[in-house]
Design a protein around this motif. Structure first.
Motif, PDB file in Angstrom:
ATOM      1  N   MET B  83      31.894  22.845  57.195  1.00  0.00           N
ATOM      2  CA  MET B  83      30.878  23.227  55.758  1.00  0.00           C
ATOM      3  C   MET B  83      31.293  23.783  54.643  1.00  0.00           C
ATOM      4  O   MET B  83      31.149  24.979  54.316  1.00  0.00           O
ATOM      5  N   THR B 110      23.299  19.949  52.449  1.00  0.00           N
ATOM      6  CA  THR B 110      24.750  20.804  51.267  1.00  0.00           C
ATOM      7  C   THR B 110      24.808  22.058  51.963  1.00  0.00           C
ATOM      8  O   THR B 110      25.088  22.757  53.076  1.00  0.00           O
ATOM      9  N   PRO B 111      26.345  22.458  51.514  1.00  0.00           N
ATOM     10  CA  PRO B 111      27.426  23.228  51.889  1.00  0.00           C
ATOM     11  C   PRO B 111      27.024  24.165  51.599  1.00  0.00           C
ATOM     12  O   PRO B 111      27.204  25.832  53.059  1.00  0.00           O
ATOM     13  N   GLU B 112      25.515  24.296  51.719  1.00  0.00           N
ATOM     14  CA  GLU B 112      25.135  25.897  51.490  1.00  0.00           C
ATOM     15  C   GLU B 112      24.982  26.376  52.796  1.00  0.00           C
ATOM     16  O   GLU B 112      24.028  27.280  53.294  1.00  0.00           O
ATOM     17  N   ILE B 113      24.178  25.315  53.819  1.00  0.00           N
ATOM     18  CA  ILE B 113      23.709  25.648  55.214  1.00  0.00           C
ATOM     19  C   ILE B 113      25.565  26.020  55.491  1.00  0.00           C
ATOM     20  O   ILE B 113      26.057  24.846  56.143  1.00  0.00           O
ATOM     21  N   GLY B 114      25.698  26.878  55.457  1.00  0.00           N
ATOM     22  CA  GLY B 114      26.746  27.701  56.222  1.00  0.00           C
ATOM     23  C   GLY B 114      27.491  26.766  57.358  1.00  0.00           C
ATOM     24  O   GLY B 114      28.449  26.676  57.871  1.00  0.00           O
ATOM     25  N   GLN B 115      26.035  26.056  58.144  1.00  0.00           N
ATOM     26  CA  GLN B 115      27.188  25.459  59.189  1.00  0.00           C
ATOM     27  C   GLN B 115      26.237  24.452  60.311  1.00  0.00           C
ATOM     28  O   GLN B 115      24.776  24.204  59.759  1.00  0.00           O
ATOM     29  N   PHE B 117      24.041  22.450  61.633  1.00  0.00           N
ATOM     30  CA  PHE B 117      22.993  22.730  63.257  1.00  0.00           C
ATOM     31  C   PHE B 117      21.349  22.442  62.494  1.00  0.00           C
ATOM     32  O   PHE B 117      21.257  23.222  61.468  1.00  0.00           O
TER      33      PHE B 117
END
Lengths: 111, 156
Positions: B83, B110-115, B117
């Motif tokens: 991510m 988006t990439p701000e969702i660190g993982q 899941f």
């Protein structure tokens, strides 16, 4: 019938450090009626469900969900979020009858 | 024409038996393979991803094997895909083969969702495979499926 259609709750950890990947849990009270069930008198219960969810962190949208009535009543969702700035995290749930429900929490870093 | 001998009879019956057993085996094969996707689901997949194939792997789908109540079935989707800003999981799709609405939810990330899941709760009409399909920012499509037995109809 329902007490608070649209009452939303967001749960985040109590202590957050900068850069942590935190767990965000959100729930909104909603019947999520499929339109396929009937009430005890035999009248069909019209479809009534949330079909659009937007999650914003500060001024940026970090996630956007498109749902159908296949999501359970009182829809719940859990996902991670990289907390890299102090900003409000807000959820906007929209349903198929034009209802818009919003809930916000502030992400603040522990001293 | 050759006389009806014991040898000829045995040869023919042996061949016929072989023919029938192989036919039975072929008929059973598609039932056993989990990768078999019903036509109605293939249509949905085609609408979502066009001609991009759904590859197996990178997706971990966690669902109960038996769901007592079809109205609330917990679903957890996890992926080991990165991510980061230039390579991330763009969307997670949840499909249930035997629901009135097959494609029940789409979660755009988006990439701000660190993982990668996601956990939620879905409704299921009846026993059915549940599919989690992940779309990455570079257009690759990964999927996983699992069967869930449902005893109480949750869709009406």
């Amino acid at each position: 019938m329902r007490r608070d259609v649209g009452a939303g709750r967001i749960l985040i950890p109590t202590t957050i450090r900068r850069g942590d990947v935190i767990d965000v849990r959100a729930l909104v009270e909603h019947p999520m009626a499929t339109g396929l069930f009937r009430d005890p008198e035999g009248h069909p219960i019209p479809a009534y469900f949330i079909n659009d969810v937007s999650v914003t962190y500060g001024d940026r949208e970090v996630a956007h969900f498109a749902w159908t009535s296949g999501i359970s009543r009182d829809p719940f969702v859990e996902f991670p979020l990289r907390a890299d700035r102090e900003a409000p995290l807000s959820f906007t749930w929209k349903d198929n009858k034009g209802g818009v429900f919003q809930q916000t929490v502030d992400i603040k870093f522990a001293a | 024409m050759a006389a009806f001998t014991r040898r000829a009879f045995l040869q023919w019956s042996g061949l016929t038996c072989l023919l029938f057993t192989t036919r039975r085996l072929f008929a059973l094969a598609p039932l056993r393979s989990r990768g078999d996707v019903p036509w109605k689901v293939q249509q949905v997949l085609k609408q979502l991803f066009g001609d991009r194939p759904v590859q197996e792997g990178h997706v971990q789908l966690d669902v109960p094997t038996v769901a007592a109540d079809g109205r609330v079935v917990p679903v957890m989707v996890e992926s080991d895909l990165p991510m980061t800003a230039n390579a991330y999981v763009k969307a997670i799709h949840v499909l249930v083969d035997n629901n009135p609405d097959i494609h029940i939810a789409e979660f755009r990330l988006t990439p701000e969702i660190g993982q990668a899941f996601l956990s939620t709760r879905i409704k299921m009409r009846m026993t059915s495979p549940v599919r989690a399909i992940i779309e990455t920012s570079d257009g690759a499509v990964w999927g996983a499926a699992a069967d869930v037995r449902v005893t109480v109809n949750g869709c009406g």
